[in-house]
Design a protein around this motif. Structure first.
Motif, PDB file in Angstrom:
ATOM      1  N   ALA A  77      -6.735  20.247 -28.563  1.00 38.62           N
ATOM      2  CA  ALA A  77      -6.682  21.167 -29.049  1.00 38.62           C
ATOM      3  C   ALA A  77      -6.170  21.907 -28.733  1.00 38.62           C
ATOM      4  N   SER A 114     -11.656  25.258 -30.111  1.00 41.39           N
ATOM      5  CA  SER A 114     -11.845  25.720 -31.411  1.00 41.39           C
ATOM      6  C   SER A 114     -10.582  24.689 -31.768  1.00 41.39           C
ATOM      7  N   LEU A 115     -11.257  23.930 -32.717  1.00 48.55           N
ATOM      8  CA  LEU A 115     -10.175  22.697 -33.577  1.00 48.55           C
ATOM      9  C   LEU A 115     -10.168  23.294 -35.165  1.00 48.55           C
ATOM     10  N   TYR A 148      -5.877  23.390 -31.956  1.00 46.32           N
ATOM     11  CA  TYR A 148      -6.946  23.828 -31.258  1.00 46.32           C
ATOM     12  C   TYR A 148      -6.594  25.036 -30.301  1.00 46.32           C
TER      13      TYR A 148
END
Length: 175
Positions: free
Chosen positions: A18, A63-64, A74
């Protein structure tokens, strides 16, 4: 073996799923390729074990988010043994190459590109790199990132080429 350096280099491989530090080539993904990448948007947490000279718990967040030009950005952070590693990058489908790519950078000065392939309903990214530690010893770094339905699994390994000492981790992620 310098565990901290190996550890940060190895954990940097986690970030390949990501990322955002280096720019990938223009993506121009079709609707199916973009939909597959976007199906992983959101916040993920991972917990696994790093095995080497010692065994350590690895805790990660990832977190994407949607990026520009059909890319997924990401960012992530992992902690273990009092050490923090952050990664950032981009995933995209590169139509000219007919493949997925994930590009990353980290606070451990690691950068890399992982090649992805569609497998079933998911994606598998593979990274193979050679590098040197701060003492000039050659390292072989491998990582596999498997994105499958509602799960992401990262397996990575760092091997000192000279003597075979290694670090290996398996970190499953869920939403």
């Amino acid at each position: 073996m310098n565990g901290f350096y190996q550890l940060t280099r190895a954990i940097a491989a986690i970030g390949l799923l990501a990322m955002g530090g280096a720019a990938a080539a223009p993506a121009y993904a079709g609707p199916a390729e973009l939909a597959l990448l976007q199906s992983y948007l959101g916040d993920w947490r991972g917990r696994g074990v790093l095995v080497g000279a010692n065994t350590e718990t690895v805790l990660c967040r990832l977190s994407l988010k949607p990026g520009n030009q059909d890319k997924v950005n990401y960012s992530g952070r992992c902690s273990l043994a009092g050490t923090q590693l952050s990664v950032a990058g981009t995933m995209a489908y590169i139509a000219a190459s007919k493949r997925y790519e994930a590009v990353m950078s980290s606070n451990a000065t690691f950068t890399g590109v992982a090649i992805g392939q569609k497998r079933g309903n998911g994606l598998i990214f593979n990274l193979r790199e050679r590098d040197q530690d701060e003492e000039g010893k050659e390292l072989a770094i491998t990582a596999q990132i498997n994105l499958a339905r509602d799960a992401i699994n990262v397996v990575f390994e760092v091997i000192y080429v000279e003597n075979g000492d290694s670090l290996r981790a398996d970190v499953p992620f869920s939403r």
